[in-house]
Design an enzyme around this catalytic site. Structure first.
Site, PDB file in Angstrom:
ATOM      1  N   ASP A   1       0.840  -1.209   0.000  1.00 40.55           N
ATOM      2  CA  ASP A   1       0.000   0.000   0.000  1.00 40.55           C
ATOM      3  C   ASP A   1       0.864   1.244   0.000  1.00 40.55           C
ATOM      4  O   ASP A   1       1.904   1.280   0.656  1.00 40.55           O
ATOM      5  CB  ASP A   1      -0.896   0.020   1.242  1.00 40.55           C
TER       6      ASP A   1
ATOM      7  N   ARG B   1      41.507  31.226  12.393  1.00 41.89           N
ATOM      8  CA  ARG B   1      42.959  31.282  12.647  1.00 41.89           C
ATOM      9  C   ARG B   1      43.579  32.456  11.884  1.00 41.89           C
ATOM     10  O   ARG B   1      44.632  32.337  11.296  1.00 41.89           O
ATOM     11  CB  ARG B   1      43.652  29.983  12.242  1.00 41.89           C
TER      12      ARG B   1
ATOM     13  N   TRP C   1      52.181  19.236   4.537  1.00 46.59           N
ATOM     14  CA  TRP C   1      51.211  20.106   3.842  1.00 46.59           C
ATOM     15  C   TRP C   1      50.004  20.312   4.760  1.00 46.59           C
ATOM     16  O   TRP C   1      49.219  19.399   4.969  1.00 46.59           O
ATOM     17  CB  TRP C   1      50.792  19.419   2.539  1.00 46.59           C
ATOM     18  N   ASP C   2      49.858  21.504   5.269  1.00 48.38           N
ATOM     19  CA  ASP C   2      48.829  21.795   6.275  1.00 48.38           C
ATOM     20  C   ASP C   2      47.621  22.496   5.646  1.00 48.38           C
ATOM     21  O   ASP C   2      47.680  22.997   4.505  1.00 48.38           O
ATOM     22  CB  ASP C   2      49.479  22.701   7.348  1.00 48.38           C
TER      23      ASP C   2
ATOM     24  N   ASN D   1      44.569  24.893   7.557  1.00 48.00           N
ATOM     25  CA  ASN D   1      44.185  25.257   8.917  1.00 48.00           C
ATOM     26  C   ASN D   1      42.892  26.027   9.106  1.00 48.00           C
ATOM     27  O   ASN D   1      42.741  26.713  10.113  1.00 48.00           O
ATOM     28  CB  ASN D   1      45.324  26.032   9.574  1.00 48.00           C
TER      29      ASN D   1
ATOM     30  N   ASP E   1      46.448  17.084  16.382  1.00 46.53           N
ATOM     31  CA  ASP E   1      47.320  17.980  17.146  1.00 46.53           C
ATOM     32  C   ASP E   1      47.391  17.543  18.600  1.00 46.53           C
ATOM     33  O   ASP E   1      48.182  18.085  19.381  1.00 46.53           O
ATOM     34  CB  ASP E   1      46.805  19.424  17.065  1.00 46.53           C
TER      35      ASP E   1
END
Ligand code: DGJ
Length: 715
Positions: free
Chosen positions: A52, A436, A470-471, A473, A541
């Site tokens: 149904d 940041r 290679w960051d 942030n 971190d």
């Protein structure tokens, strides 16, 4: 192996231990039949029945409803009332989407992507072609098979063959309909410094969804989702997983309907993605890895580990000895000082460390996080004679050199931003947020990519480097592009991600001998997309070893030990009665690739000796950790952590066990060993494999933390 059985219209994909099956029904639809252990009972699995309130296909009859049949791909507003995988907006303004099966083919290898990460060296691929007759859009849905790792990947291409513009609104290209069973949903959730903790709940009716809208895969939700039978353990029972080879906005969800069926889906985040397809244009989706285990979550993880090691990570680096680094960040922050670095290098050499990594603060006016980001030239106050001379000094001391970059970002206080304020992501007439104290470059614009890549290449042209961290942030917000026209603003986030990948490709190709380490404020971009370019990723971190235990355990669900950078530091957040000593910190770092991030000039003579021994041990066991099968220990209680890593030939294994909950455990059963073998511990004790598997190993009562290295007895 992929097979088509014309008598039953059955399409079967087999890997070493699994079978995936689908059936073409009524010439137009592809029903999902089965994903699981190999089985001969597919014939009776397909069922049609009336329900149904389930819209049915009028010219087929009331028994055939897209709402009740399990499908390979579901389409918005086409009679399937669950959350559906694909939605387009037609030129006429409606969004009803219905692609019909047209044809399929099977071929060796796979379709390689030019501009995105993908799984290398597929054995075979199945292509199913669908057409939406109203919009004129064609959909090529792919299943690439990786037999040995028991994995299948799904991805797709949309091609507009009509004269009109079609808008892609939702492309959850991996869908898995599961008909029965009691399952829990497992996701890896967390936050900054608390990444990838295992979250597991029994599935309930409705949608359980994780996602990222941050422009990176995120600390909060990893692009991984699993379903596990409620009764399954690390070593027994059924489980399924999906993992995205993508680092940007995603969504992954499990939906349980009242008929008991579950639909698992993964794809680009529908809230932040749309794409205009003009006549003749095509669009490729990123790829999703699928796997199944009937031997618990350990086997599920091992399949993913094998897949990532064999098919994602650059083969040149995957099993090569990993650098043991001393990274400057936690000891120096932005106070990079050449003379101190040289003293670090000297000490590092004495300790056996092989690579000095200069983290943030070596470039531009970068004396704190508010200034200089994006100005990729060496700071001559910090490096009087420039980087080349410094690098020569380091190499002359017998060490390798690594350096930190963050190519996607700028500070408003930077020379590059002053010259090119139009180069950052922004929405016209709207002020943007900082995070940041930085802004995100508009990588939808090739000019920006080329500029940054050239600057970095220029700066390092003469400098000998072996390692680049290679960051990334900040998360993206106000993610508009001044470069894209209004009608393409919905494409900004995915185009940004494609720009990131272009940058990764260009820079890794410009420095082919350099080992890249991924990073995003710790583990905010820890995913299979980044692993395609960077063989390991900074995990978090948070380097406190106690906090690391749950972070690394969660990470191990989806990623191999070789991907997990694990540094010993002096930063402790936990509130244990006794601060974990250097032995404990080392044992925890065995869950990843060892490195150091502390002031090595301040080590006590006792810890100096420990570090020296740790490095020797690490070199000895690293090949096993990089290549072996990891089994998390089964049946542990809260406060207990541990795994064993067994070599593929089962001749050697390593056990890491930590008990921070003061649990009175005396013995623990191991897994994955050769039951007929004799194993010898470092201290010379001999154990039968069978005994270790069935009765377990006695844990020393006098130490809370322990580590063993066994080798098979030769006689
Ligand atoms: C965040 C990273 O996770 C840290 O390891 C360090 O590299 C800082 N960024 C530098 O700004």
């Amino acid at each position: 192996m992929i097979e088509f059985n014309i008598d039953d219209n059955l399409l079967k994909i087999e890997t070493k231990n699994t079978l995936y099956a689908m059936k073409i029904v009524h010439d137009k639809y592809v029903a999902h039949l089965y994903y699981g252990a190999k089985s001969d009972f597919l014939r009776d699995m397909y069922k049609e029945y009336p329900v149904d309130f389930a819209p049915y296909v009028a010219d087929i009859g009331a028994n055939f409803s897209l709402n009740t049949v399990s499908t390979e791909l579901s389409f918005f507003d086409s009679g399937d009332m669950k959350d559906t995988a694909v939605k387009i907006k037609n030129a006429n303004g409606d969004s009803t989407t219905l692609f019909y099966y047209k044809s399929h083919r099977i071929f060796k290898g796979r379709c390689n992507f030019e501009n995105m990460p993908y799984s290398r060296n597929a054995d075979e691929t199945l292509e199913i072609v669908y057409v939406d007759e109203v919009s004129g859009c064609k959909l090529y849905s792919y299943y690439s098979v990786f037999e040995k790792s028991d994995t299948i990947t799904r991805y797709a291409k949309f091609v507009n063959q009509s004269e009109n513009v079609i808008q892609l609104c939702q492309v959850n290209i991996a869908q898995l309909d599961i008909s029965q069973g009691e399952y829990s949903v497992i996701t890896l959730c967390g936050d900054y410094a608390k990444e990838r903790n295992i979250t597991e709940y029994p599935i309930h009716n409705g949608i359980q969804r994780i996602y990222s809208k941050r422009g990176h895969s995120s600390h909060q939700y990893n692009p991984f989702i699993a379903l596990k039978e409620i009764s399954a353990t690390e070593d027994e029972g059924e489980a399924y997983a999906m993992e995205f080879v993508y680092s940007g906005d995603f969504e992954a969800q499990a939906e349980k309907s009242f008929d008991g069926k579950i639909r698992l889906m993964m794809g680009l985040n529908r809230d932040t993605f749309s794409w205009n397809l003009e006549y003749g244009e095509d669009f490729w989706t990123p790829e999703v890895i699928l796997t199944y285990s009937n031997a618990g979550t350990n086997k599920l993880s091992q399949n993913l580990h094998d897949h990532i090691r064999t098919h994602i990570i650059n083969p040149k680096f995957v099993y090569a000895a990993r650098p043991i680094v001393i990274n400057t960040w936690e000891a120096m922050y932005f106070n990079i000082d050449e003379d101190v670095l040289l003293r670090y290098a000297e000490k590092a050499k004495q300790l056996g460390i092989d690579t000095l990594v200069i983290d943030d603060g070596w470039f531009g006016e970068r004396n704190n996080d508010s200034i200089g980001l994006g100005d990729w030239y060496v700071n001559r106050t910090k490096f009087k004679d420039g980087l080349k001379i410094f690098s020569d000094k380091i190499h002359n001391m017998g060490l390798n050199l690594g350096i930190w970059i963050e190519p996607e970002m700028v500070n408003p206080k930077s020379e590059i931003y002053k010259r090119h304020p139009e180069w950052v992501l922004q929405c016209k007439n709207r002020s943007g947020s900082l995070s940041r104290k930085q802004l995100v470059l508009d990588l939808t614009n090739d000019k920006v990519i080329d500029y940054i890549v050239e600057k970095i290449k220029e700066t390092f042209a003469e400098v000998k480097l072996e390692y680049i961290k290679w960051d990334f942030n900040r998360s993206l917000s106000e993610s508009g592009s001044l470069f894209l026209p209004a009608r393409r603003q919905g494409e900004t986030k995915h185009r940004f991600m494609l720009g990131c990948y272009k940058m990764h490709k260009k820079l890794t190709e410009a420095f082919p001998e350099v080992m890249f380490e991924g990073c995003s404020g710790g583990g905010g971009r820890f995913d299979a997309g980044i692993l395609f370019y960077c063989p390991q990723i900074w995990t978090s971190d948070n380097t406190d070893p106690v906090c690391r235990l749950s972070i690394q355990k969660g990470t191990s669900l989806a990623y191999p030990v070789s991907a997990i950078s694990a540094h010993i530091s002096d930063t402790l957040f936990n509130n244990l009665e006794n601060a974990p000593d250097y032995d404990f910190r080392f044992n925890v770092a065995l869950g990843g690739v060892l490195g150091y991030e502390l002031n090595i000039l301040n080590l006590s003579p006792e810890n100096e000796k420990k570090v020296r021994e740790q490095i020797q041990k690490s070199r000895k066991i690293q090949p096993l950790l990089l290549q072996g099968d990891q089994y998390r220990l089964n049946g542990l209680e809260d406060g207990e952590f541990g795994f064993i890593c067994v070599s593929k030939d089962k001749s050697e294994f390593l056990l890491a066990y930590q008990n921070i909950g003061k649990i009175k455990r005396k013995r623990i059963c191991l897994n994955g060993l050769d039951d007929t073998a004799l194993y010898k511990s470092e201290s010379g004790d001999i154990y039968r494999g069978e005994e270790l598997l069935n009765e377990g190993i006695e844990l020393p009562v006098n130490t809370m933390y322990t580590y063993f290295h066994f080798t098979i007895d030769k006689y």
